[in-house]
Enzyme design. Sequence first.
Site, mmCIF file in Angstrom:
data_model
loop_
_atom_site.group_PDB
_atom_site.id
_atom_site.type_symbol
_atom_site.label_atom_id
_atom_site.label_comp_id
_atom_site.label_asym_id
_atom_site.label_seq_id
_atom_site.Cartn_x
_atom_site.Cartn_y
_atom_site.Cartn_z
ATOM 1 N N LYS A 1 0.870 -1.179 0.000
ATOM 2 C CA LYS A 1 0.000 0.000 0.000
ATOM 3 C C LYS A 1 0.901 1.220 0.000
ATOM 4 C CE LYS A 1 -4.508 0.896 0.441
ATOM 5 N NZ LYS A 1 -5.657 0.104 -0.010
ATOM 6 N N VAL B 1 -20.083 1.085 -4.063
ATOM 7 C CA VAL B 1 -20.241 -0.299 -3.614
ATOM 8 C C VAL B 1 -21.662 -0.543 -3.093
ATOM 9 C CG1 VAL B 1 -19.467 -2.015 -1.934
ATOM 10 C CG2 VAL B 1 -17.787 -0.573 -3.105
ATOM 11 N N GLY C 1 -23.045 4.487 -2.133
ATOM 12 C CA GLY C 1 -22.074 4.930 -3.135
ATOM 13 C C GLY C 1 -21.823 3.846 -4.157
ATOM 14 N N GLY D 1 -24.664 3.316 3.340
ATOM 15 C CA GLY D 1 -23.788 3.831 2.281
ATOM 16 C C GLY D 1 -24.311 3.422 0.922
HETATM 17 P P1 NAD Z 1 -18.158 5.873 -2.190
HETATM 18 O O1 NAD Z 1 -17.491 7.126 -1.777
HETATM 19 O O2 NAD Z 1 -18.581 5.680 -3.601
HETATM 20 O O3 NAD Z 1 -19.477 5.665 -1.291
HETATM 21 C C1 NAD Z 1 -19.504 5.791 0.089
HETATM 22 C C2 NAD Z 1 -20.885 6.306 0.465
HETATM 23 O O4 NAD Z 1 -21.016 6.237 1.883
HETATM 24 C C3 NAD Z 1 -21.124 7.757 0.059
HETATM 25 O O5 NAD Z 1 -22.362 7.843 -0.628
HETATM 26 C C4 NAD Z 1 -21.154 8.494 1.395
HETATM 27 O O6 NAD Z 1 -22.017 9.630 1.370
HETATM 28 C C5 NAD Z 1 -21.683 7.426 2.309
HETATM 29 N N1 NAD Z 1 -21.420 7.605 3.729
HETATM 30 C C6 NAD Z 1 -20.320 8.126 4.322
HETATM 31 N N2 NAD Z 1 -20.477 8.121 5.665
HETATM 32 C C7 NAD Z 1 -21.673 7.560 5.922
HETATM 33 C C8 NAD Z 1 -22.394 7.252 7.106
HETATM 34 N N3 NAD Z 1 -21.909 7.544 8.307
HETATM 35 N N4 NAD Z 1 -23.613 6.688 6.993
HETATM 36 C C9 NAD Z 1 -24.147 6.415 5.778
HETATM 37 N N5 NAD Z 1 -23.501 6.676 4.613
HETATM 38 C C10 NAD Z 1 -22.302 7.243 4.688
HETATM 39 O O7 NAD Z 1 -17.193 4.692 -1.707
HETATM 40 P P2 NAD Z 1 -17.210 3.176 -2.174
HETATM 41 O O8 NAD Z 1 -16.224 2.977 -3.244
HETATM 42 O O9 NAD Z 1 -18.621 2.745 -2.373
HETATM 43 O O10 NAD Z 1 -16.604 2.458 -0.882
HETATM 44 C C11 NAD Z 1 -17.404 2.204 0.258
HETATM 45 C C12 NAD Z 1 -16.600 1.400 1.269
HETATM 46 O O11 NAD Z 1 -16.159 0.180 0.679
HETATM 47 C C13 NAD Z 1 -15.330 2.091 1.784
HETATM 48 O O12 NAD Z 1 -15.135 1.688 3.130
HETATM 49 C C14 NAD Z 1 -14.242 1.495 0.920
HETATM 50 O O13 NAD Z 1 -12.985 1.528 1.568
HETATM 51 C C15 NAD Z 1 -14.745 0.074 0.792
HETATM 52 N N6 NAD Z 1 -14.230 -0.652 -0.367
HETATM 53 C C16 NAD Z 1 -14.459 -0.164 -1.617
HETATM 54 C C17 NAD Z 1 -13.997 -0.881 -2.703
HETATM 55 C C18 NAD Z 1 -14.259 -0.419 -4.106
HETATM 56 O O14 NAD Z 1 -14.049 -1.207 -5.022
HETATM 57 N N7 NAD Z 1 -14.745 0.795 -4.324
HETATM 58 C C19 NAD Z 1 -13.283 -2.076 -2.520
HETATM 59 C C20 NAD Z 1 -13.076 -2.554 -1.233
HETATM 60 C C21 NAD Z 1 -13.560 -1.825 -0.163
#
Ligand code: NAD
Length: 354
Positions: free
Chosen positions: A81, A186, A184, A182
Site C-alpha cells: 500500500k 459499492v 455509493g 452507504g
Molecule cells: P463511495 O465514496 O462511492 O461511497 C460511500 C458512500 O457512503 C457515500 O455515498 C457516502 O455519502 C456514504 N457515507 C459516508 N459516511 C456515511 C455514514 N456515516 N452513513 C451512511 N452513509 C455514509 O465509496 P465506495 O467505493 O462505495 O466504498 C465504500 C466502502 O467500501 C469504503 O469503506 C471502501 O474503503 C470500501 N471498499 C471499496 C472498494 C471499491 O471497489 N470501491 C473495494 C473494497 C472496499
Amino acid sequence: MMAFWTEPDFDEHELVQLVHDSASGLTAIIAIHSTHLGPGAGGTRFWHYDKPEGAMRDALRLSRGMSYKNAMAGLPMGGGKAVVLLGPGAEKTPELLAAFGDAVNALGGRYVTAEDVGATEADMVAISKRTPHVCGLPADDGSIGGDPGPFTAMGIYHGIRAAVAHKLGKDSVRGVHVAVQGCGSVGGGVARLLARDGATLTLSDIDAKRAKALATELGSQVVASDRVMGVTCDVFSPNALGAVLDEEGIARLDCQIVAGGANNQLARPEHGAQLAERGILYAPDYVINAGGIINVGLEYLCRQHGSPCDINEVRRRIAQIPERLEAIWRESEATGQSSDVVADAMARRLIGRG
Ligand code: NAD
C-alpha cells in the site's frame, strides 16, 4: 516520525520506504508487507494527515490488510500500500503523480499500485506513463480493469447470498430484509443486485438525496444515517465507513448477519468476538470485499504475464468468494473462534506466516 518498526502495526513488513521529491512536493510512504505469493499489490491513498504517524499507521496496517485480502482472494499477489501525504489544500499535480510513478517503477514490480481513497482512474493513467506496475486503468472495450466498485459489489452480493443460506437456511434473498449503510459505488451496486432478486431494502446515506434517489429507483425504504444500525432486519450491510462495529454499534444491531464492503469494519479485534457472542454471523470484510482487487489484480497479471484475463474469469473468481466464507464459518463453528480470527489465521498460513 517514530521509527516504523516500533509502531504497533509493524508486522515484519518486507519494505517500508519514505519517498521525497522536493521538485514536485511529493512525500509518500510505500509499504510492502509480504511478497510471499507475488508482487505486493494495493492502492495508493492520497490524504491530508494531521500527523505523519497517521500516514505510517495507514501504510503499515493497510499493506498487511492487502496481504490478507489478496491471499484469501486466491490471487498470486502479496500485499502493499502507498500513502501520499498531501499538505493542507495541496493538489495532485501532474509532476507529483509523475514523481510517484517513478518511485513505484524504481521498485521494479515488487509493488503494484491502484486506486484508493483520493485517487482516480485518471491518476492511474498519469502514473502509468512512468511505470507499468499499476492497475485500475480504464477498461477499454472487452478488456478488464477500471472502476473496481461494481466488481466489489458483485462479490458482496454473492457473499450476502451465502450468509443468508448459511444462517437463515434460505437459497434466495427474496423477501430477506437488508439494511444498507452507504449508497455509493459499492453500496449502490449491492442494493441494485439484491433488489433484482426481490430482497427488501432499507437504504441510508449521509447524503440523504443520494439515498432517496436510489430508494426511488428500487422502490425501497430510506432511514436516516444515524438510525440504520438499529433497523430490525436480517442483514446489516456496511458499505460506508470503517470501524462502525464498535461496542455501541454492535449493541444497537438488530440483525442476524453483518456482510458488507467497508474496509476495517471492526473497530478493534475483540469486536469480532462480540458479534459472535450476540449470535450474529459476520463476513470478514477483506474476504467479502475482494471483488475489486480480483478485477484489477487480474488486469495487471494479464498485462504482465498473459494470464487469463477475460471478464468471465473475473466473474468466476468473484463467484468463489462464498466458498471462502463458508470455509471460515465452518471452521469458526468447529473451533469456537470468531470468524475474523479464523480468517486472519487462514490468511497468515497462506502467506507463510501461520
Ligand atoms: P463511495 O465514496 O462511492 O461511497 C460511500 C458512500 O457512503 C457515500 O455515498 C457516502 O455519502 C456514504 N457515507 C459516508 N459516511 C456515511 C455514514 N456515516 N452513513 C451512511 N452513509 C455514509 O465509496 P465506495 O467505493 O462505495 O466504498 C465504500 C466502502 O467500501 C469504503 O469503506 C471502501 O474503503 C470500501 N471498499 C471499496 C472498494 C471499491 O471497489 N470501491 C473495494 C473494497 C472496499
